[in-house]
Design an enzyme around this catalytic site. Structure first.
Site, PDB file in Angstrom:
ATOM      1  N   ASN A   1       0.868  -1.181   0.000  1.00 45.92           N
ATOM      2  CA  ASN A   1       0.000   0.000   0.000  1.00 45.92           C
ATOM      3  C   ASN A   1       0.906   1.232   0.000  1.00 45.92           C
ATOM      4  O   ASN A   1       1.505   1.561   1.025  1.00 45.92           O
ATOM      5  CB  ASN A   1      -0.887  -0.043   1.261  1.00 45.92           C
ATOM      6  CG  ASN A   1      -1.739   1.206   1.415  1.00 45.92           C
ATOM      7  OD1 ASN A   1      -1.811   2.050   0.527  1.00 45.92           O
ATOM      8  ND2 ASN A   1      -2.385   1.316   2.565  1.00 45.92           N
ATOM      9  N   TRP A   2       1.000   1.871  -1.150  1.00 48.60           N
ATOM     10  CA  TRP A   2       1.934   3.006  -1.279  1.00 48.60           C
ATOM     11  C   TRP A   2       1.386   4.274  -0.626  1.00 48.60           C
ATOM     12  O   TRP A   2       2.117   5.246  -0.475  1.00 48.60           O
ATOM     13  CB  TRP A   2       2.226   3.286  -2.755  1.00 48.60           C
ATOM     14  CG  TRP A   2       2.949   2.171  -3.466  1.00 48.60           C
ATOM     15  CD1 TRP A   2       3.317   0.947  -2.949  1.00 48.60           C
ATOM     16  CD2 TRP A   2       3.405   2.174  -4.834  1.00 48.60           C
ATOM     17  NE1 TRP A   2       3.968   0.200  -3.906  1.00 48.60           N
ATOM     18  CE2 TRP A   2       4.031   0.929  -5.083  1.00 48.60           C
ATOM     19  CE3 TRP A   2       3.337   3.097  -5.886  1.00 48.60           C
ATOM     20  CZ2 TRP A   2       4.594   0.597  -6.310  1.00 48.60           C
ATOM     21  CZ3 TRP A   2       3.896   2.763  -7.116  1.00 48.60           C
ATOM     22  CH2 TRP A   2       4.519   1.538  -7.326  1.00 48.60           C
ATOM     23  N   LYS A   3       0.120   4.275  -0.293  1.00 45.41           N
ATOM     24  CA  LYS A   3      -0.530   5.453   0.319  1.00 45.41           C
ATOM     25  C   LYS A   3      -0.290   6.689  -0.566  1.00 45.41           C
ATOM     26  O   LYS A   3      -0.221   6.554  -1.784  1.00 45.41           O
ATOM     27  CB  LYS A   3      -0.043   5.640   1.754  1.00 45.41           C
ATOM     28  CG  LYS A   3      -0.226   4.350   2.580  1.00 45.41           C
ATOM     29  CD  LYS A   3      -0.058   4.533   4.056  1.00 45.41           C
ATOM     30  CE  LYS A   3      -0.263   3.193   4.757  1.00 45.41           C
ATOM     31  NZ  LYS A   3      -0.149   3.263   6.212  1.00 45.41           N
TER      32      LYS A   3
ATOM     33  N   HIS B   1      -9.629   0.969   5.214  1.00 44.05           N
ATOM     34  CA  HIS B   1      -8.350   1.219   5.895  1.00 44.05           C
ATOM     35  C   HIS B   1      -8.583   2.187   7.062  1.00 44.05           C
ATOM     36  O   HIS B   1      -9.380   3.121   6.957  1.00 44.05           O
ATOM     37  CB  HIS B   1      -7.338   1.804   4.899  1.00 44.05           C
ATOM     38  CG  HIS B   1      -5.938   1.789   5.448  1.00 44.05           C
ATOM     39  ND1 HIS B   1      -5.512   2.722   6.362  1.00 44.05           N
ATOM     40  CD2 HIS B   1      -4.892   0.960   5.231  1.00 44.05           C
ATOM     41  CE1 HIS B   1      -4.254   2.455   6.685  1.00 44.05           C
ATOM     42  NE2 HIS B   1      -3.854   1.387   6.010  1.00 44.05           N
TER      43      HIS B   1
ATOM     44  N   GLU C   1      -6.911   4.586   8.106  1.00 40.91           N
ATOM     45  CA  GLU C   1      -6.674   6.006   7.768  1.00 40.91           C
ATOM     46  C   GLU C   1      -7.913   6.611   7.102  1.00 40.91           C
ATOM     47  O   GLU C   1      -8.245   7.771   7.332  1.00 40.91           O
ATOM     48  CB  GLU C   1      -5.427   6.124   6.875  1.00 40.91           C
ATOM     49  CG  GLU C   1      -4.160   5.886   7.689  1.00 40.91           C
ATOM     50  CD  GLU C   1      -2.960   5.400   6.893  1.00 40.91           C
ATOM     51  OE1 GLU C   1      -2.975   5.448   5.651  1.00 40.91           O
ATOM     52  OE2 GLU C   1      -1.997   4.929   7.543  1.00 40.91           O
TER      53      GLU C   1
ATOM     54  N   GLU D   1      -5.189  -5.137  10.743  1.00 45.32           N
ATOM     55  CA  GLU D   1      -4.175  -4.096  10.928  1.00 45.32           C
ATOM     56  C   GLU D   1      -4.431  -3.366  12.253  1.00 45.32           C
ATOM     57  O   GLU D   1      -5.234  -2.423  12.293  1.00 45.32           O
ATOM     58  CB  GLU D   1      -4.255  -3.078   9.794  1.00 45.32           C
ATOM     59  CG  GLU D   1      -4.016  -3.672   8.430  1.00 45.32           C
ATOM     60  CD  GLU D   1      -3.497  -2.618   7.453  1.00 45.32           C
ATOM     61  OE1 GLU D   1      -2.391  -2.800   6.943  1.00 45.32           O
ATOM     62  OE2 GLU D   1      -4.184  -1.606   7.237  1.00 45.32           O
TER      63      GLU D   1
ATOM     64  N   GLY E   1       2.484   2.246  10.762  1.00 46.95           N
ATOM     65  CA  GLY E   1       3.403   3.373  10.592  1.00 46.95           C
ATOM     66  C   GLY E   1       4.109   3.800  11.869  1.00 46.95           C
ATOM     67  O   GLY E   1       4.727   4.858  11.924  1.00 46.95           O
TER      68      GLY E   1
ATOM     69  N   SER F   1       3.529  -2.142  10.249  1.00 41.48           N
ATOM     70  CA  SER F   1       4.985  -2.166  10.392  1.00 41.48           C
ATOM     71  C   SER F   1       5.609  -3.517  10.038  1.00 41.48           C
ATOM     72  O   SER F   1       6.546  -3.972  10.683  1.00 41.48           O
ATOM     73  CB  SER F   1       5.402  -1.719  11.798  1.00 41.48           C
ATOM     74  OG  SER F   1       4.968  -0.394  12.047  1.00 41.48           O
TER      75      SER F   1
ATOM     76  N   GLY G   1       2.837  -1.124   4.254  1.00 46.09           N
ATOM     77  CA  GLY G   1       2.877   0.290   3.897  1.00 46.09           C
ATOM     78  C   GLY G   1       4.307   0.725   3.610  1.00 46.09           C
ATOM     79  O   GLY G   1       4.849   0.477   2.529  1.00 46.09           O
ATOM     80  N   GLY G   2       4.921   1.348   4.599  1.00 46.96           N
ATOM     81  CA  GLY G   2       6.252   1.949   4.436  1.00 46.96           C
ATOM     82  C   GLY G   2       7.267   1.069   3.718  1.00 46.96           C
ATOM     83  O   GLY G   2       7.959   1.526   2.799  1.00 46.96           O
TER      84      GLY G   2
HETATM   85  P1  PGA Z   1       2.857   0.287   7.595  1.00 42.17           P
HETATM   86  O1  PGA Z   1       1.387   0.462   6.985  1.00 42.17           O
HETATM   87  O2  PGA Z   1       3.423  -0.990   7.034  1.00 42.17           O
HETATM   88  O3  PGA Z   1       3.611   1.507   7.139  1.00 42.17           O
HETATM   89  O4  PGA Z   1       2.715   0.214   9.079  1.00 42.17           O
HETATM   90  C1  PGA Z   1       0.520  -0.630   6.839  1.00 42.17           C
HETATM   91  C2  PGA Z   1      -0.805  -0.188   6.272  1.00 42.17           C
HETATM   92  O5  PGA Z   1      -1.305   0.869   6.666  1.00 42.17           O
HETATM   93  O6  PGA Z   1      -1.397  -0.874   5.403  1.00 42.17           O
END
Ligand code: PGA
Length: 251
Positions: A10-12, A96, A98, A168, A174, A214, A235-236
């Site tokens: 997930n590149w956000k 998600h 977010e 998650e 993050g 993470s 994500g990251g």
């Molecule tokens: P993260 O994000 O790996 O940066 O913690 C995961 C996500 O939000 O899908």
């Protein structure tokens, strides 16, 4: 058929189109043959170009990070599943944390989006997970169960084949904090048994349940070694081709 192992990136809201193209090319150059599914979810603006690139000779699948809950009309700023599908998008991330926390998406919004994705014949990556406070007060199991009941359990049994669940925990996204493999396994096992209660053992055995929060090259193998952890939503670490390739290899 056994359930699928999946690594989804997930590149956000990251990468320019040039950066996105070079990240995807780097991933393609590291691609290994096998049955595991690799998915990338770039920003909307990249989907057309990346869809073309992937169709030229890669098994990496394309996901959108969101979609509108209507198909067309006066919904300024929204992108519908019917616009995404012709670009080669096969998965849509829905629910998600977010989106729920920062953009106020409600349970009703999330359910409507899931229905759109399923009706379009695409796959949903459905996100669920508790806050730190909920875990500390031991409400996390009940909360995640309610998320599944509110957003997924209205689906028909055959529609569940279109669903990937991503657990998650919000406190791990993050933050550098990761659920321990045991914490992840405990929740994933519960999720699978709730799906079994609702749809029966064979549906539950087929549904892929990803862990997100993470995930990194250093912890992926341990997390993925757990019986009910079928991969990760990353994500990251999905923004670095080397790191994501190592996470894919850990499947
Ligand atoms: P993260 O994000 O790996 O940066 O913690 C995961 C996500 O939000 O899908």
């Amino acid at each position: 058929m056994s359930r699928q192992k999946i690594a989804a990136g997930n590149w956000k809201m990251n990468t320019s189109i040039e950066e996105g193209l070079s990240l995807a090319k780097a991933l393609i150059s590291k691609e290994q043959a096998g049955d595991n599914i690799v998915i990338i979810a770039p920003p909307f603006t990249h989907l057309h170009a990346l869809g073309k690139l992937l169709q030229e000779g890669s098994s990496i699948k394309l996901a959108a990070q969101n979609c509108g809950y209507e198909v067309k009309g006066a919904y300024t700023g929204e992108v519908s599943v019917d616009m995404l599908k012709p670009l080669g998008v096969e998965y849509v991330i829905v629910g998600h944390s977010e989106r729920r926390q920062l953009f106020g998406e409600t349970y009703v919004d999330v359910s409507k989006k899931i229905n759109q994705v399923v009706a379009a014949g695409m796959n949903v990556i459905f996100c669920c997970g508790e806050t730190k406070e909920m875990r500390e007060s031991k409400q996390h199991m009940g909360f995640v169960r309610r998320q599944l009941e509110s957003n997924l359990f209205h689906l028909f049994e055959d529609e569940m084949s279109k669903i990937v669940i991503a657990y998650e925990p919000i406190w791990a996204i993050g933050t550098g904090l990761t659920a321990s493999p045991e914490q992840a396994q405990e929740m994933h096992q519960n999720i699978r048994s709730w799906v079994a209660d609702q749809y029966g053992e064979s549906v539950a055995a087929q549904v892929s349940i990803l862990y997100g929060g993470s995930v990194k090259p250093g912890n992926a193998k341990q997390l993925f070694s757990k019986a009910d952890v079928d991969g990760g939503l990353v994500g990251g670490a999905s923004l670095k081709a080397d790191d994501f390739a190592q996470i894919i290899a850990a499947l």
